[in-house]
Write an enzyme that holds these catalytic residues in place. Structure first.
Site, short mmCIF file in Angstrom:
data_model
loop_
_atom_site.label_atom_id
_atom_site.label_comp_id
_atom_site.label_asym_id
_atom_site.label_seq_id
_atom_site.Cartn_x
_atom_site.Cartn_y
_atom_site.Cartn_z
N LYS A 1 0.89 -1.17 0.00
CA LYS A 1 0.00 0.00 0.00
C LYS A 1 0.92 1.22 0.00
O LYS A 1 1.43 1.63 1.02
CB LYS A 1 -0.88 -0.02 1.26
CG LYS A 1 -2.18 0.73 1.12
CD LYS A 1 -2.04 2.19 0.74
CE LYS A 1 -1.76 3.07 1.93
NZ LYS A 1 -1.54 4.49 1.55
N CYS B 1 13.49 9.87 8.53
CA CYS B 1 13.28 9.48 9.94
C CYS B 1 14.60 9.42 10.68
O CYS B 1 14.62 9.26 11.89
CB CYS B 1 12.56 8.15 10.00
SG CYS B 1 13.54 6.83 9.31
P1 NAD Z 1 1.74 8.85 7.58
O1 NAD Z 1 1.64 8.16 8.88
O2 NAD Z 1 0.91 10.04 7.33
O3 NAD Z 1 1.38 7.83 6.39
C1 NAD Z 1 2.00 6.57 6.30
C2 NAD Z 1 1.05 5.60 5.61
O4 NAD Z 1 -0.12 5.46 6.41
C3 NAD Z 1 0.60 6.08 4.25
O5 NAD Z 1 0.59 4.99 3.37
C4 NAD Z 1 -0.79 6.64 4.49
O6 NAD Z 1 -1.65 6.48 3.40
C5 NAD Z 1 -1.29 5.83 5.67
N1 NAD Z 1 -2.15 6.60 6.58
C6 NAD Z 1 -2.10 7.93 6.84
N2 NAD Z 1 -3.01 8.26 7.77
C7 NAD Z 1 -3.66 7.11 8.11
C8 NAD Z 1 -4.71 6.80 9.02
N3 NAD Z 1 -5.28 7.74 9.77
N4 NAD Z 1 -5.11 5.54 9.12
C9 NAD Z 1 -4.55 4.57 8.37
N5 NAD Z 1 -3.55 4.82 7.48
C10 NAD Z 1 -3.12 6.06 7.35
O7 NAD Z 1 3.29 9.15 7.34
P2 NAD Z 1 3.94 10.02 6.17
O8 NAD Z 1 3.63 11.46 6.41
O9 NAD Z 1 3.62 9.42 4.84
O10 NAD Z 1 5.49 9.75 6.41
C11 NAD Z 1 6.30 10.52 7.26
C12 NAD Z 1 6.44 9.84 8.60
O11 NAD Z 1 7.02 8.56 8.44
C13 NAD Z 1 7.38 10.58 9.54
O12 NAD Z 1 6.81 10.59 10.82
C14 NAD Z 1 8.65 9.75 9.51
O13 NAD Z 1 9.46 9.85 10.65
C15 NAD Z 1 8.07 8.40 9.37
N6 NAD Z 1 9.06 7.46 8.89
C16 NAD Z 1 9.59 6.59 9.79
C17 NAD Z 1 10.57 5.70 9.41
C18 NAD Z 1 11.18 4.78 10.41
O14 NAD Z 1 11.97 3.95 10.03
N7 NAD Z 1 10.86 4.86 11.68
C19 NAD Z 1 11.00 5.69 8.08
C20 NAD Z 1 10.42 6.57 7.16
C21 NAD Z 1 9.45 7.46 7.59
#
Ligand code: NAD
Length: 484
Positions: free
Chosen positions: A173, A281
């Site tokens: 996804k 991240c």
């Molecule tokens: P996000 O949480 O908004 O989205 C991530 C995924 O979840 C997407 O595919 C999105 O469609 C889905 N999503 C969003 N809101 C949702 C909800 N309410 N319910 C279910 N699914 C939902 O994250 P983002 O803005 O795409 O990415 C940035 C974040 O990811 C930052 O916080 C970053 O630190 C984190 N990140 C963490 C790592 C790690 O290894 N810890 C790596 C990369 C990114």
């Protein structure tokens, strides 16, 4: 629009069904370049049905045969690296060198998957005279990966190649903000010989994520994204009795000691906070400047001021994201923090609609300010002052996150102290982005990761498989004991 609307990839072909769609932007120009379908329960079920048909034959292949696909796929990634990096640049905004580095990392992740036959071997031991115990790993079946916007190519490769090489069918996804790379990944896997139904993509947002967490036939879910979503996904998937590993957000601290090498520390820290526009991240977010570290700060400001947005630095992902980051800076400033380098008002000639921010360095930030506590996810570095290393460690330890932490020093003793006491899963010494590369596993602590184990490297083998313990005896002359 530059690209035809994105489609789900189901059972070896792009789906034709019409679904509600949302716009996909080029963050560097602020223009719409494609549209992405918002799938739901029905589309997810189609993917699961196809995976159910594909799985028995895929799981029955020896692992050495399964990884042949990834040898060929790796070669295809290399062959198409220019096109794949350009796609990442277009949907995510990264500058060319960063997009290329991301695809190179995807290649490295495939190399690890190719080496799994050498690593994921079983165990065997004669546990009693004539009685042998062996442990073999078996795939789980149908599994899924939910990924964020910040690495459209690399993060899917954290989970997909290992999960598939270990015998599972994988449903991806992608982030609805950056859905373009996933289509090429699917096409190239098919070209590499992956049977249909083994890798599929289902696009969308919350609805399809919830459908993944709820579907009874999906056995395991990996998630990468913000902490808030990671928690929701972890709760929902585990509530439905699935395996789940959910990586969340981060707030990474770099501790700079007075003896730090000026040039190395300054160059590194700026690269860490501004690389990928701070949307990593593992990005440096708080610098804890111990005692007299001003020589390093002065040099950092010089380097940051010389950076050219649009050339050295890409945009952030969206107009909302830019507005949120600016709010953090404004608030810190109004509370008494000092903006040393200000990236709030930049425009890139010819790309006035792009979501650009310049590198921003803010000094005299107090640990209790929001900019020091929340994940900002932009090219912003907050400097918190500390009198000694213990105070600096206390600042780092107070964060609820726990992805990465680093220390800049020439002292082995101080370095060891920080490595032992940092409350984070990945720590560095004189390294701005302490990413453990394959075969080591990637994963943080605390609110940066929910679940057990890590997502890449050796740590992922346990997550994507289940072990079977087999106890056998063939030689009657071995006699009897309590086991047989
Ligand atoms: P996000 O949480 O908004 O989205 C991530 C995924 O979840 C997407 O595919 C999105 O469609 C889905 N999503 C969003 N809101 C949702 C909800 N309410 N319910 C279910 N699914 C939902 O994250 P983002 O803005 O795409 O990415 C940035 C974040 O990811 C930052 O916080 C970053 O630190 C984190 N990140 C963490 C790592 C790690 O290894 N810890 C790596 C990369 C990114």
């Amino acid at each position: 629009m530059k690209y035809t609307p994105v489609r789900n990839y189901i059972e070896g072909a792009f789906a034709t069904a019409t679904l509600p769609e949302i716009d996909v932007f080029d963050p560097a120009a602020g223009t719409v370049i494609s549209r992405v379908p918002m799938s739901g329960v029905r589309e997810l079920s189609l993917a699961v049905d196809a995976a159910r048909r594909a799985w028995p034959a895929w799981a029955a292949l020896p692992i050495k045969e399964r990884v042949q696909v990834f040898f060929r796929y790796r070669a295809l990634l290399e062959k198409h690296i220019d096109e794949l990096s350009a796609l990442v640049t277009e949907e995510n905004g990264k500058i060319e060198s960063e997009a290329r580095a991301e695809v190179l990392k995807a290649i490295e992740l495939c190399e690890f998957a190719c080496s799994l036959p050498q690593i994921a071997t079983g165990e065997v031991l004669e546990v009693s005279r004539g009685v042998e115990c062996r442990v073999e790993r078996f795939p789980l079946g149908i599994v899924a990966g939910i990924v964020p916007f910040n690495f459209p190519s690399m993060v899917p490769h954290w989970s997909m190649p290992n999960a598939i090489a270990l015998g599972n069918c994988f449903i991806l996804k992608p982030s609805e903000l950056v859905p373009l790379s996933a289509g090429r990944i699917a096409e190239l896997l098919t070209e590499a010989g992956l049977p249909k139904g083994v890798f599929q993509t289902v696009h969308g947002g919350r609805d399809v994520v919830e459908a993944i967490c709820d579907h009874p036939e999906i056995r395991a879910v990996s998630f990468v994204g913000s902490t808030k979503t990671a928690q929701a996904v972890y709760r929902r998937a585990t509530n439905n009795l699935k395996r789940c590993l959910a990586l969340g957000g981060a707030k990474n601290h770099l501790i700079v000691m007075p003896d730090a090498d000026r040039e190395m520390a300054a160059t590194n820290i700026i690269a860490s906070m501004s690389g990928c526009a701070g949307q990593r991240c593992m990005a440096a977010s708080v610098m804890v400047a111990v005692s007299t570290s001003d020589h390093v700060i002065a040099r950092m400001c010089e380097i940051a001021r010389a950076m050219v947005p649009g050339k050295d630095l890409g945009p952030v992902i969206s107009a909302e994201s830019k507005a949120r980051i600016v709010r953090y800076i404004n608030e810190a400033e109004s509370q008494g923090a000092k903006v040393l380098v200000d990236g709030r008002n930049v425009t890139v000639p010819g790309r006035e609609g792009g979501f650009y921010l310049g590198p921003t360095i803010i000094d005299h930030v107090k640990p209790e300010m929001k900019i020091a506590q929340d994940e900002v996810f932009g090219p912003v570095l907050a400097i918190v002052r500390a009198t000694d290393v213990d105070e600096a460690i206390a600042v780092e330890n107070a964060s609820p996150y726990g992805n990465a932490a680093s220390v800049y020093t020439e002292s082995g003793g101080v370095a060891r102290k920080v490595m032992e006491r940092a409350n984070a899963g990945m720590v560095g010494v004189n390294v701005g982005v302490p990413v453990p590369r394959e075969p080591f596993s990637f994963g943080g602590w605390n609110e940066s990761r929910f679940g057990v184990g890590d997502i890449t490297g050796r740590g992922s083998i346990e997550f994507w498989t289940q072990s079977k313990k087999m106890t056998t005896k063939w030689n009657r002359e071995a006699g009897t004991n309590w086991m047989s």
